[in-house]
Design a protein around this motif. Structure first.
Motif, PDB file in Angstrom:
ATOM      1  N   GLY A 116      -0.888  13.348   5.918  1.00 33.31           N
ATOM      2  CA  GLY A 116      -1.512  12.289   6.689  1.00 33.31           C
ATOM      3  C   GLY A 116      -1.322  10.908   6.097  1.00 33.31           C
ATOM      4  O   GLY A 116      -2.001   9.956   6.497  1.00 33.31           O
ATOM      5  N   ALA A 117      -0.384  10.755   5.164  1.00 34.02           N
ATOM      6  CA  ALA A 117      -0.182   9.464   4.490  1.00 34.02           C
ATOM      7  C   ALA A 117       0.211   8.366   5.480  1.00 34.02           C
ATOM      8  O   ALA A 117      -0.300   7.242   5.382  1.00 34.02           O
ATOM      9  N   GLU A 118       1.077   8.665   6.416  1.00 30.56           N
ATOM     10  CA  GLU A 118       1.515   7.639   7.383  1.00 30.56           C
ATOM     11  C   GLU A 118       0.349   7.136   8.221  1.00 30.56           C
ATOM     12  O   GLU A 118       0.209   5.939   8.448  1.00 30.56           O
ATOM     13  N   GLU A 119      -0.494   8.057   8.669  1.00 27.30           N
ATOM     14  CA  GLU A 119      -1.652   7.671   9.477  1.00 27.30           C
ATOM     15  C   GLU A 119      -2.633   6.834   8.656  1.00 27.30           C
ATOM     16  O   GLU A 119      -3.200   5.857   9.146  1.00 27.30           O
ATOM     17  N   LEU A 120      -2.836   7.230   7.405  1.00 27.94           N
ATOM     18  CA  LEU A 120      -3.719   6.453   6.538  1.00 27.94           C
ATOM     19  C   LEU A 120      -3.166   5.049   6.328  1.00 27.94           C
ATOM     20  O   LEU A 120      -3.910   4.069   6.415  1.00 27.94           O
ATOM     21  N   LEU A 121      -1.873   4.938   6.078  1.00 29.73           N
ATOM     22  CA  LEU A 121      -1.282   3.617   5.871  1.00 29.73           C
ATOM     23  C   LEU A 121      -1.412   2.756   7.116  1.00 29.73           C
ATOM     24  O   LEU A 121      -1.645   1.548   7.010  1.00 29.73           O
ATOM     25  N   ILE A 133       0.868  -1.173   0.000  1.00 23.22           N
ATOM     26  CA  ILE A 133       0.000   0.000   0.000  1.00 23.22           C
ATOM     27  C   ILE A 133       0.903   1.221   0.000  1.00 23.22           C
ATOM     28  O   ILE A 133       1.820   1.316   0.819  1.00 23.22           O
ATOM     29  N   THR A 134       0.654   2.137  -0.924  1.00 27.30           N
ATOM     30  CA  THR A 134       1.425   3.376  -0.972  1.00 27.30           C
ATOM     31  C   THR A 134       0.472   4.560  -0.934  1.00 27.30           C
ATOM     32  O   THR A 134      -0.651   4.479  -1.420  1.00 27.30           O
ATOM     33  N   ALA A 135       0.942   5.639  -0.332  1.00 23.35           N
ATOM     34  CA  ALA A 135       0.126   6.849  -0.238  1.00 23.35           C
ATOM     35  C   ALA A 135       1.024   8.073  -0.288  1.00 23.35           C
ATOM     36  O   ALA A 135       2.162   8.046   0.184  1.00 23.35           O
ATOM     37  N   GLU A 136       0.477   9.124  -0.869  1.00 20.49           N
ATOM     38  CA  GLU A 136       1.188  10.386  -0.943  1.00 20.49           C
ATOM     39  C   GLU A 136       0.220  11.510  -0.604  1.00 20.49           C
ATOM     40  O   GLU A 136      -0.878  11.574  -1.157  1.00 20.49           O
ATOM     41  N   GLY A 137       0.620  12.366   0.327  1.00 19.62           N
ATOM     42  CA  GLY A 137      -0.211  13.479   0.743  1.00 19.62           C
ATOM     43  C   GLY A 137      -0.131  13.663   2.242  1.00 19.62           C
ATOM     44  O   GLY A 137       0.471  12.857   2.959  1.00 19.62           O
TER      45      GLY A 137
END
Length: 87
Positions: free
Chosen positions: A70-75, A64-68
């Motif tokens: 709060g990305a760490e919290e979402l992951l 799972i990857t996220a950028e933006g």
């Protein structure tokens, strides 16, 4: 871009209810979120059809990857959903 590798714990994998919880959390994020098998193509984690099309089974690893903001919290939240054994 932040990344998490998680083993899907639900015996049914990421389909039906687990996928719905996963997609709902990803869709609420104000940024980019992707899901893939290790080494495979990534898909939008905010798309139910895309997540279901991956056909992830229980016991498989996902990336799972996220950028933006709060990305760490979402992951953390998405990893928690994927690691949950309840359907």
């Amino acid at each position: 871009m932040a990344e998490r590798r998680v083993t899907v714990a639900s015996p049914v994998g990421l389909h039906a209810r687990p996928a719905a919880r996963f997609v709902t959390a990803a869709a609420a994020f104000d940024g980019e979120v992707y899901l893939a098998r290790p080494g495979g193509p990534r898909v939008s984690a905010a798309s139910m059809l895309a997540v279901l099309t991956l056909g992830v089974r229980g016991g498989e690893e996902i990336v799972i990857t996220a950028e933006g903001d709060g990305a760490e919290e979402l992951l953390d939240r998405l990893a928690e959903i994927a690691a949950c054994t309840a359907d």
